[in-house]
Design an enzyme around this catalytic site. Sequence first.
Site, mmCIF file in Angstrom:
data_model
loop_
_atom_site.group_PDB
_atom_site.id
_atom_site.type_symbol
_atom_site.label_atom_id
_atom_site.label_comp_id
_atom_site.label_asym_id
_atom_site.label_seq_id
_atom_site.Cartn_x
_atom_site.Cartn_y
_atom_site.Cartn_z
ATOM 1 N N ASP A 42 -19.057 60.535 13.519
ATOM 2 C CA ASP A 42 -18.132 59.585 13.959
ATOM 3 C C ASP A 42 -18.437 58.188 13.358
ATOM 4 O O ASP A 42 -19.739 57.695 13.706
ATOM 5 C CB ASP A 42 -18.264 59.806 15.514
ATOM 6 C CG ASP A 42 -17.212 58.901 16.359
ATOM 7 O OD1 ASP A 42 -16.629 58.148 15.667
ATOM 8 O OD2 ASP A 42 -17.346 58.961 17.452
ATOM 9 N N HIS A 63 -16.821 55.502 14.295
ATOM 10 C CA HIS A 63 -16.773 55.025 15.739
ATOM 11 C C HIS A 63 -15.879 53.622 15.465
ATOM 12 O O HIS A 63 -16.011 52.644 16.337
ATOM 13 C CB HIS A 63 -17.974 54.659 16.471
ATOM 14 C CG HIS A 63 -17.913 55.017 18.011
ATOM 15 N ND1 HIS A 63 -17.883 53.733 18.780
ATOM 16 C CD2 HIS A 63 -17.785 55.955 18.903
ATOM 17 C CE1 HIS A 63 -17.724 54.235 20.227
ATOM 18 N NE2 HIS A 63 -17.781 55.326 19.926
ATOM 19 N N GLU A 67 -14.684 60.957 11.785
ATOM 20 C CA GLU A 67 -13.866 60.495 12.646
ATOM 21 C C GLU A 67 -13.878 58.926 12.880
ATOM 22 O O GLU A 67 -14.826 58.035 12.840
ATOM 23 C CB GLU A 67 -14.478 60.821 14.171
ATOM 24 C CG GLU A 67 -13.787 60.396 15.137
ATOM 25 C CD GLU A 67 -14.041 61.050 16.604
ATOM 26 O OE1 GLU A 67 -14.229 60.574 17.676
ATOM 27 O OE2 GLU A 67 -14.825 62.176 16.574
ATOM 28 N N ASP A 78 -6.568 61.861 23.520
ATOM 29 C CA ASP A 78 -7.339 62.242 24.675
ATOM 30 C C ASP A 78 -6.548 62.597 25.900
ATOM 31 O O ASP A 78 -5.685 61.567 26.309
ATOM 32 C CB ASP A 78 -8.429 60.923 25.148
ATOM 33 C CG ASP A 78 -9.383 60.985 26.013
ATOM 34 O OD1 ASP A 78 -8.975 61.633 27.274
ATOM 35 O OD2 ASP A 78 -10.388 60.683 26.071
ATOM 36 N N HIS A 121 -10.012 64.603 22.181
ATOM 37 C CA HIS A 121 -11.182 63.667 22.462
ATOM 38 C C HIS A 121 -11.457 63.884 24.001
ATOM 39 O O HIS A 121 -10.662 63.907 24.757
ATOM 40 C CB HIS A 121 -10.547 62.329 22.185
ATOM 41 C CG HIS A 121 -11.795 61.219 22.696
ATOM 42 N ND1 HIS A 121 -11.761 60.270 23.656
ATOM 43 C CD2 HIS A 121 -12.912 60.685 21.874
ATOM 44 C CE1 HIS A 121 -12.667 59.674 23.763
ATOM 45 N NE2 HIS A 121 -13.580 59.844 22.630
ATOM 46 N N GLU A 169 -8.481 58.827 19.226
ATOM 47 C CA GLU A 169 -8.761 58.633 20.652
ATOM 48 C C GLU A 169 -8.506 57.316 21.251
ATOM 49 O O GLU A 169 -8.167 57.301 22.531
ATOM 50 C CB GLU A 169 -10.356 58.635 20.709
ATOM 51 C CG GLU A 169 -11.171 57.559 20.001
ATOM 52 C CD GLU A 169 -12.654 57.721 20.213
ATOM 53 O OE1 GLU A 169 -13.293 57.025 21.025
ATOM 54 O OE2 GLU A 169 -13.215 58.618 19.483
#
Length: 381
Positions: free
Chosen positions: A183, A185, A209, A257, A284, A235
């Site tokens: 990730d 992020h 990700e 999500d 997510h 996400e």
Amino acid sequence: MKITRVETFAVPPRWLLCRVETDDGVVGWGEPVVEGRASTVRTAVHELAELLLGRDPMRIEDHWQLMTKASFYRGGPVLSSAVAGLDQALWDIAGKVLGVPVHVMLGGPVRERVRSYGWVGGDEPAQITEAVAERVEAGFTAVKMNAAGRTDPLSTPRAVEEIVRRAEAARDALGPDRDFAVDFHGRFTAANARRVVEHLAPLHPLFVEEPVLPEHTHRIGDVVAATTVPIATGERLFSRAEVLPALQAGIAVLQPDLSHAGGISEVRRIAALAETFDVLLAPHCPLGPVALAASLQIACCVPNFLIQEQSIGIHYNRGADVLDYLVDPEVFAVTDGYLARPGAPGLGITVDERAVRAADGSVPDWRGPVWRHPDGSFAEW
């Protein structure tokens, strides 16, 4: 049957649950939350409840249309998350009324179990080998890790080396028959993501990700074009309209999500849209029990599903765990890397209402950390 009451509960570690009750005594649960903005979403839930009270809970699509469109200003994480939780609760009620799991109402199951992954490492990943071993011992065949903590706009050679070293440790601990994902992020610039992902490719991560921020989705195609590593995002995208540019850019994995992107109703449509682009779904879910239960309903009936995130034992959850709010925690037991297809009506879980009511308001609202670069400027968390 009419909706008579909507309640919300802010519970540790950072979750918001909603309870929708009918005059027949049927109760549905949802999880409407934006991490770090639970109180704001709580207010939005009660504003939207004005559209639901006194109405038939079985008219789920009509309620979704009203909640998302009966206002001149639409969208955004707060509103779409409030809608998501209420939508989950309405599907939960419908399943309980009809005596079937939600995925049966969505066309029936296409799989008997749902592959899931566990988190290893936090914002400053360390001791990866031990953490991976713990997850494998817990029954997982896949893990996910953060690439790095605070990240410079363009990483130094040493910083890139440290990212690769941690990924190598994960691969060595997992072997060739298990998977790890990395990730980013949203902490990386597009240029930095392209540089780093090139070094990860020989380790065959399941996916990388959120290599760029959601507002830079127009650049994610540059990252896709620079690597053979599957690129994932989603996400922080909350509707079909918002995920479309990422799909058009060539991502491999979409990560909506269930507690942010309009709930079960919208994520089912998002999944169908992704399917037309040959894109896989990995919902997510670093959240609580209702969000995970809703995610599993989608995972069971979506043909292009890949793998499910879940937060049992995640480093973010201090003071409470997903299983603490369930009457029967075994519903989320992991066997050989998989969660079983839920068979109970509605979302397939029984929320421990006494525990939820006792926990309501017991901790301050969670806030994400604020990071800064060495020069004092803001850094992405």
